[in-house]
Enzyme design. Sequence first.
Site, short mmCIF file in Angstrom:
data_model
loop_
_atom_site.label_atom_id
_atom_site.label_comp_id
_atom_site.label_asym_id
_atom_site.label_seq_id
_atom_site.Cartn_x
_atom_site.Cartn_y
_atom_site.Cartn_z
N ASP A 238 6.79 19.29 6.92
CA ASP A 238 6.92 19.20 5.46
C ASP A 238 5.55 19.17 4.80
OD1 ASP A 238 9.67 19.23 5.28
OD2 ASP A 238 9.86 17.06 5.63
N ASN B 159 6.39 16.67 -4.22
CA ASN B 159 6.91 15.37 -3.78
C ASN B 159 6.78 14.30 -4.86
OD1 ASN B 159 7.86 15.80 -1.22
ND2 ASN B 159 6.06 15.01 -0.17
N ARG C 183 1.44 -4.60 -13.89
CA ARG C 183 0.24 -5.07 -13.17
C ARG C 183 0.53 -4.98 -11.69
NH1 ARG C 183 0.58 -8.27 -17.61
NH2 ARG C 183 -1.32 -8.60 -18.82
N ALA D 206 10.17 10.75 0.68
CA ALA D 206 8.80 10.63 1.18
C ALA D 206 8.23 9.26 0.76
CB ALA D 206 7.97 11.81 0.68
N ASN E 281 8.12 7.66 -1.97
CA ASN E 281 9.07 6.90 -2.79
C ASN E 281 9.98 6.01 -1.94
OD1 ASN E 281 10.99 6.53 -5.25
ND2 ASN E 281 12.29 7.45 -3.68
N LYS E 282 10.45 6.55 -0.83
CA LYS E 282 11.37 5.79 0.02
C LYS E 282 10.64 4.61 0.67
CE LYS E 282 14.91 6.13 3.53
NZ LYS E 282 14.40 5.01 4.32
#
Length: 274
Positions: free
Chosen positions: A51, A127, A153, A167, A169-170
């Site tokens: 990927d 992505n 923050r 990707a 995010n997971k």
Amino acid sequence: MKNTVKRIALIVNQRPRSQEVFQKLSRMLRPYKQFELSRKNPDIVISIGGDGMLLSAFHRYKDQLDKVRFIGVHTGHLGFYTDYRDFELDLLVQNLLLDQGAQISYPLLQIKIHYQSGDIKEYLALNEATVRRTDRTMVADLHLNQVPFERFRGDGICISTPTGSTAYNKSLGGSVLHPTIEALQVTEVASLNNRVYRTLGSSVIVPRKDKIEILPLSDSTHTLLVDNHVYQVEQVSRFECQIYHRKIPFMASSKHTSFWERVRDSFIGEVEDE
Ligand code: NAP
């Protein structure tokens, strides 16, 4: 689609297995007068690797999305952008011969950096894009569709596409989104949450029309990660994120693996009977 010669670009990483597949596929395609191997103005880009390699191929040809379609050949496990395994080259060539121009497309993320000087710089992500500070806590206001949503923050904020949801995010605790859902996902990177500072804490899924804005409170250097590219930026008044008007097109064929099968095979594997 007209029966003309298809220009095919083979983009490959340096791994020995990928190089072997590249040599083999080149040898298989050359005898056909319907195909011309060329990295200049291709109709089809075949990335050979994983990927990560498909991400690199996308960035190389992202200015030609109206003309080009992508195909991924994985030299490891099946990936999220890769329909073919390295032992399925015969099937790939067959599908290229049968191809009538069908495509399946997925949403992309556009990031605009608005500098305090008034300059604007644009980037595209397949992505995700992540804004972070590495030296200090990043403090920034997050606006969703022009609504001041929260003062963040922490280490940073990640905005991912549906296909990017599996990707980075997971790993950040974001949800896996089916790529036919045209939405972006905002996930926090190590937010500070206590009695004084407050963020939502969960990821947020934002529909196609909504703009996501990150307004840093400091002029100092922020890191912008766009897929596998890193940029150091300063004196930014805001980062603006939205779904791009073009999608990334892949060559569609009967080989296209179901998204849920990919998610299962990548993250869960075979479920054993008890
Ligand atoms: P890399 O650090 O060499 O590889 C990161 C891994 O992410 C590789 O195993 C790659 O798969 C996989 N990957 C890439 N896109 C994916 C997707 N859409 N869904 C599921 N897995 C995916 O970097 P790279 O190969 O240049 O890829 C850059 C990407 O890595 C970034 O866009 C980011 O999403 C991801 N990343 C993840 C983390 C994390 O999870 N903590 C940290 C940094 C970066 P292949 O092995 O098939 O290439």
